[in-house]
Design an enzyme around this catalytic site. Structure first.
Site, PDB file in Angstrom:
ATOM      1  N   PHE A   1       0.561  -1.439   0.242  1.00 19.21           N
ATOM      2  CA  PHE A   1       0.525   0.038   0.211  1.00 19.21           C
ATOM      3  C   PHE A   1       0.757   1.095  -0.104  1.00 19.21           C
ATOM      4  CE2 PHE A   1       1.035   0.100   4.473  1.00 19.21           C
ATOM      5  CZ  PHE A   1       0.931   1.247   4.931  1.00 19.21           C
TER       6      PHE A   1
ATOM      7  N   LYS B   1      -1.114  -8.656  -8.452  1.00 24.99           N
ATOM      8  CA  LYS B   1      -1.762  -8.051  -7.195  1.00 24.99           C
ATOM      9  C   LYS B   1      -1.766  -6.607  -6.369  1.00 24.99           C
ATOM     10  CE  LYS B   1      -2.959  -8.781  -3.816  1.00 24.99           C
ATOM     11  NZ  LYS B   1      -3.723  -7.969  -2.280  1.00 24.99           N
TER      12      LYS B   1
ATOM     13  N   GLU C   1      -5.565  -4.587  -1.322  1.00 28.35           N
ATOM     14  CA  GLU C   1      -6.604  -4.220  -1.373  1.00 28.35           C
ATOM     15  C   GLU C   1      -6.857  -2.865  -1.163  1.00 28.35           C
ATOM     16  OE1 GLU C   1      -6.207  -6.943   1.357  1.00 28.35           O
ATOM     17  OE2 GLU C   1      -4.608  -6.408  -0.365  1.00 28.35           O
TER      18      GLU C   1
ATOM     19  N   SER D   1       5.999  -7.052   4.623  1.00 29.37           N
ATOM     20  CA  SER D   1       6.153  -6.777   5.975  1.00 29.37           C
ATOM     21  C   SER D   1       7.198  -8.384   5.593  1.00 29.37           C
ATOM     22  CB  SER D   1       5.119  -7.332   7.498  1.00 29.37           C
ATOM     23  OG  SER D   1       4.320  -8.244   6.481  1.00 29.37           O
TER      24      SER D   1
ATOM     25  N   CYS E   1      10.318   1.638   3.882  1.00 28.29           N
ATOM     26  CA  CYS E   1      10.855   0.474   4.455  1.00 28.29           C
ATOM     27  C   CYS E   1      12.821   1.269   4.293  1.00 28.29           C
ATOM     28  CB  CYS E   1      11.132  -0.434   3.370  1.00 28.29           C
ATOM     29  SG  CYS E   1      11.482  -0.425   1.917  1.00 28.29           S
TER      30      CYS E   1
ATOM     31  N   GLU F   1       9.474  -3.103  13.951  1.00 27.95           N
ATOM     32  CA  GLU F   1       9.338  -1.899  12.389  1.00 27.95           C
ATOM     33  C   GLU F   1       8.025  -1.513  13.280  1.00 27.95           C
ATOM     34  OE1 GLU F   1       9.541  -1.780   7.714  1.00 27.95           O
ATOM     35  OE2 GLU F   1       7.807  -3.338   8.800  1.00 27.95           O
TER      36      GLU F   1
END
Length: 490
Positions: A155, A179, A182, A232, A287, A381
């Site tokens: 995202f 993909k 969402e 992640s 990240c 994180e």
């Protein structure tokens, strides 16, 4: 009534060059984290939807993979022009669905353009090799596409991360199943539309929306040759193990806990500005964000400077929201826990509400001092605009603190000593290093990629080393001269 209130039409899958309805009956709302506006609804597709996309991609591969690379990249020359033409629109999409400021969104689209520029150079990099290894005997290598590949994207960069993979993988002759997250499907749909306008043949790029069920279906599908994933570390490990078990080539990029080591001789103004920007840029949802500052020796003046810079970062003005209320709650829980464990909150971003955007999910910039390495805020994180300051007596202790964390995406050192910088560069365990740079993202053609628990699999998704991930080599040895003198090489 809810559909009528949506800012954008309901999301559909993109298969064979057409937008098609999914076979499932589940949908999720796509909500802007800026103010809670309902943007659209995204379908949670089924394995049947994936099957149809793979069939289309396989059919398209037969022709696309045989198209000369110099012809394939012409699509991306045109695509680059379209990205530039639609810069404002694409930036607005990223801003609305992810929450980035417009300046950050524009920078993301500009990075997408740079990635596309690199793909346009691929004909100069994939010519193969040929050598006469013995009298009358030649060896050569040719680069071939893998087939149907799948990319699962996160995202936090709705435009850039899809463009990490799309231009290179497709220009090298593969066809793709994308993909999207969402939470941010709108940018991917617009990318598909622009690629079609640029002349990409139908079926070369397909988009199948979904959640965890679709990720698992991609990992298991026998018609997919390779899978890339960005997200992640917890999920990256699962994707790597599951897709590898299906004998796929896999590259899964995970999370990070990036440490910025600040030495006493660091330039105070530049260091404070860089640390605060690295911590708060994109609301810390990247990240490569600074998560921990390791102060070596007497750095109180620099810490004060970081706090002053952090206070200039204003939610709703030059700081966007985090992606959801769940993310906001999780980040604020880390801050509260650190405070209870004895850390000192120097700048507190909890309970942030932006006037006029009360339904937005904002966390203000947060600076936490006197954090110890055993605290969860120092180890895990956080993915928000939060930086933990850990104190170290010397460089060796700072290096031990950095290397003790299981991640290895990025690290940085702030100093005016070249010798000290080299000492730390040689010893920290991270794949991307910055010297007086808080976000050391390599520029093309250099590749993006970390070490340790930040990356699972070989190769890279971007730059020159991505070529090896997206292709396979065919080696040919030929001998035409029967009268040539024969030796052990022939």
């Amino acid at each position: 009534m809810q559909t009528l209130a949506m800012k954008y039409p309901e999301i559909k899958n993109y298969v064979g060059g057409k937008f098609v309805s999914n076979t499932g009956e589940r949908f999720l709302e796509v909500v802007s984290p800026i103010d809670g506006t309902l943007l659209s609804r995204v379908p949670l597709s089924t394995s049947k939807d994936l099957d149809e996309a793979v069939i289309c991609a396989k059919k398209a591969f037969e022709t696309w993979s045989k198209t000369p690379v110099k012809e394939r990249v012409q699509v991306f020359f045109r695509y680059k022009t379209l990205l530039e033409k639609h810069m404002a629109e694409l930036s607005e999409l990223v801003h609305l669905e992810n929450g980035k400021t417009l300046d950050e969104a524009r920078a993301e689209v500009e990075k997408s353009i740079e990635l596309t520029e690199f793909a346009c150079s691929l004909p100069q990099l994939v010519g193969g090799e040929i050598l006469e290894v013995s009298k009358g005997v030649e060896c050569r290598t040719d680069i071939h596409a893998l087939g149907v590949v799948a990319c699962i994207v996160p995202f936090n960069f709705p435009s850039m991360v899809p463009n990490w993979t799309i231009p290179n993988a497709i220009a090298l002759g593969n066809t793709m199943i994308l993909k999207p997250s969402e939470a941010v499907p709108l940018s991917s749909i617009r990318i598909a539309e622009l690629l079609k306008e640029a002349g990409l043949p139908d079926g070369v790029l397909n988009i199948v929306n979904g959640d965890r069920e679709m990720v698992e279906a991609i990992c298991d599908h026998p018609g997919i040759e390779a899978v890339s994933f960005v997200g992640s570390t917890k999920v990256a490990k699962i994707v790597y193990a599951r897709a590898s078990a299906s004998y796929k080539r896999v590259l899964a990029l995970g999370g990070a806990k990036n440490h910025l080591i600040v030495l006493p001789d660091a330039h105070p103004t530049m260091t404070a500005s860089n640390v605060a920007a690295s911590m708060s840029g994109c609301a810390g949802q990247r990240c490569m964000a600074a998560s921990a500052m390791v102060g070596v020796g007497q750095v109180d003046a620099i810490v004060e400077g970081v706090c002053n810079e952090a206070r200039k970062v204003i939610p709703g003005v030059n700081l966007g929201p985090v992606i959801s209320k769940a993310a906001k709650d999780r980040i604020e829980k880390y801050i509260t826990e650190a405070e209870k464990q004895g850390a000192k909150i120097l700048v507190d971003g909890r309970n942030c509400v932006v006037k006029g955007k009360e339904k937005g999910t904002y966390v203000g910039p947060t600076v936490i001092d006197f954090v110890t390495p055993d605290m969860s805020v120092a180890k895990e994180e956080i993915f928000g605009p939060v930086i933990s300051i850990i104190r170290a007596k010397d460089m060796d202790e700072a290096i031990r603190i950095e290397n003790a964390n299981p991640y290895g995406n990025a690290a940085a050192v702030f100093t005016q000593s070249g010798g000290n910088a080299r000492y730390i560069i040689d010893r920290v365990s991270a794949g991307m290093i910055g010297v007086n740079i808080g976000v050391p993202v390599p520029r093309e053609p250099f590749s993006f990629g970390g070490w340790n628990d930040s990356k699972f699999g070989a190769g890279d998704l971007t730059g020159k080393s991505s070529i090896g991930f997206w292709t396979k080599l065919k080696k040919t040895t030929t001998k035409w001269n029967a009268e040539a003198k024969t030796n052990w090489m022939s």
